[in-house]
Design an enzyme around this catalytic site. Structure first.
Site, PDB file in Angstrom:
ATOM      1  N   TYR A 157      59.488  19.592 -28.193  1.00 13.09           N
ATOM      2  CA  TYR A 157      58.587  19.539 -29.361  1.00 13.09           C
ATOM      3  C   TYR A 157      57.258  20.216 -29.010  1.00 13.09           C
ATOM      4  CZ  TYR A 157      55.505  17.931 -33.055  1.00 13.09           C
ATOM      5  OH  TYR A 157      54.587  17.906 -34.086  1.00 13.09           O
ATOM      6  N   GLY A 188      46.203  15.392 -34.091  1.00 14.11           N
ATOM      7  CA  GLY A 188      46.764  14.392 -33.173  1.00 14.11           C
ATOM      8  C   GLY A 188      47.638  13.454 -33.999  1.00 14.11           C
TER       9      GLY A 188
END
Ligand code: NDP
Ligand code: 8X3
Length: 257
Positions: A157, A188
């Site tokens: 990822y 984030g």
């Protein structure tokens, strides 16, 4: 501030999370929306609610961004009123699993690479030439803090989001000399369906990701995307990293419980 009134905004992954929040903020500012995702009913429900609230002009596309031919056909067959896309938000993406690399699943890897990298490339390749011809446009890629910092189990990822960062930088360089803008918005921790998808529907495990912290919301990210797009035409915000106050890095999170 640049107006997005009547601008055509193409959003991938609009059926959930950050994509749906982007649809809402641009609808509220009078943009026309092309909303794409695989889940048709979700798109229809979103379109109904945006129509009720803002009377937004919306074109829906049921589209799997991994399917190169489907992407080409969807874009080349857009009705003429929808063909001149002004803003592309490459948001569709996902993580699958948190396994150590040497124990990872090929299927998970392929899904992430095909969606997060190749899907974003297909959309960009088909939409940006029109922007170049018309001498106007803005591409916003939703990257991630994971493209800047790798964390245990994040391997593939993180690799896909590092690729998005490099692709955004490369596209900006290749479009130098045109007025087209390129921005990477790199969040984030955002509470969406992201963790549920990552853990293949294990909602209990997904919930623990956000336990004891105040994560970003999808609307927080959409606000930043909207800010970048509405800067004056000579201003390009290349990259934004945003994270919750409770997060300092991918691995350093302040949990109160
Ligand atoms: P969600 O799971 O809530 O939304 C993901 C969206 O992507 C859905 O609308 C889904 O639609 C779409 N999508 C996934 N695969 C495909 C596909 N093959 N074709 C078309 N659409 C697809 O997660 P988020 O809103 O959080 O994720 C949006 C983006 O933000 C992703 O790129 C993610 O990597 C990034 N991001 C997320 C963070 C987070 O913490 N949540 C942090 C940093 C970045 P459908 O299933 O209907 O096709
Ligand atoms: C999503 C954020 O840190 O879970 O891109 O990878 S993280």
């Amino acid at each position: 501030m640049l107006s997005v009134q009547d601008q055509i905004v193409f959003i991938t992954g609009a059926s959930s999370g950050i994509g749906a929040a982007c649809a809402k903020i641009f609808a509220g500012a009078g943009a026309k929306l092309i909303l794409a995702a695989r889940r048709w009913e979700r798109l229809q429900n979103l379109a109904d609610s945006l129509n009720k609230e803002f009377a937004t002009d919306i074109h829906l596309l049921q589209l799997d961004v991994r399917d190169a031919k489907a992407v080409e056909s969807a874009i080349s067959n857009l009705p003429s009123a929808w063909a001149n896309i002004d803003i592309l938000i490459n948001n569709a993406g996902l993580s699958r699993g948190l396994d150590k690399l040497h124990q990872g699943s090929f299927q998970d890897w392929e899904e992430m690479i095909d969606t997060n990298i190749k899907g974003l490339l297909y959309l960009t390749r088909h939409i940006v030439p029109g922007m170049v011809e018309r001498d106007r446009g803005h591409v916003v890629n939703i990257g991630s803090i994971a493209g800047h910092q790798t964390y245990p189990g994040g391997n593939v990822y993180c690799g896909t989001k590092a690729a998005v960062k490099a692709i955004s930088e490369g596209l900006k360089q290749d479009l130098l000399g045109t007025p087209i803008r390129v921005t990477s918005v790199d969040p984030g921790m955002v509470e969406t369906e992201f963790s549920e998808v990552r853990f293949h529907g294990d909602t209990q495990r997904a919930t623990t990701v956000y336990q004891g912290v105040t994560p970003l919301t999808a609307d927080d990210v959409a606000d930043v995307v909207f800010f970048c797009v509405t800067r004056p035409a000579h201003v390009n915000i290349n990259q934004v990293i945003l994270m919750p106050v409770d997060q300092a890095s991918t691995t350093l999170v302040n949990r109160r419980s």
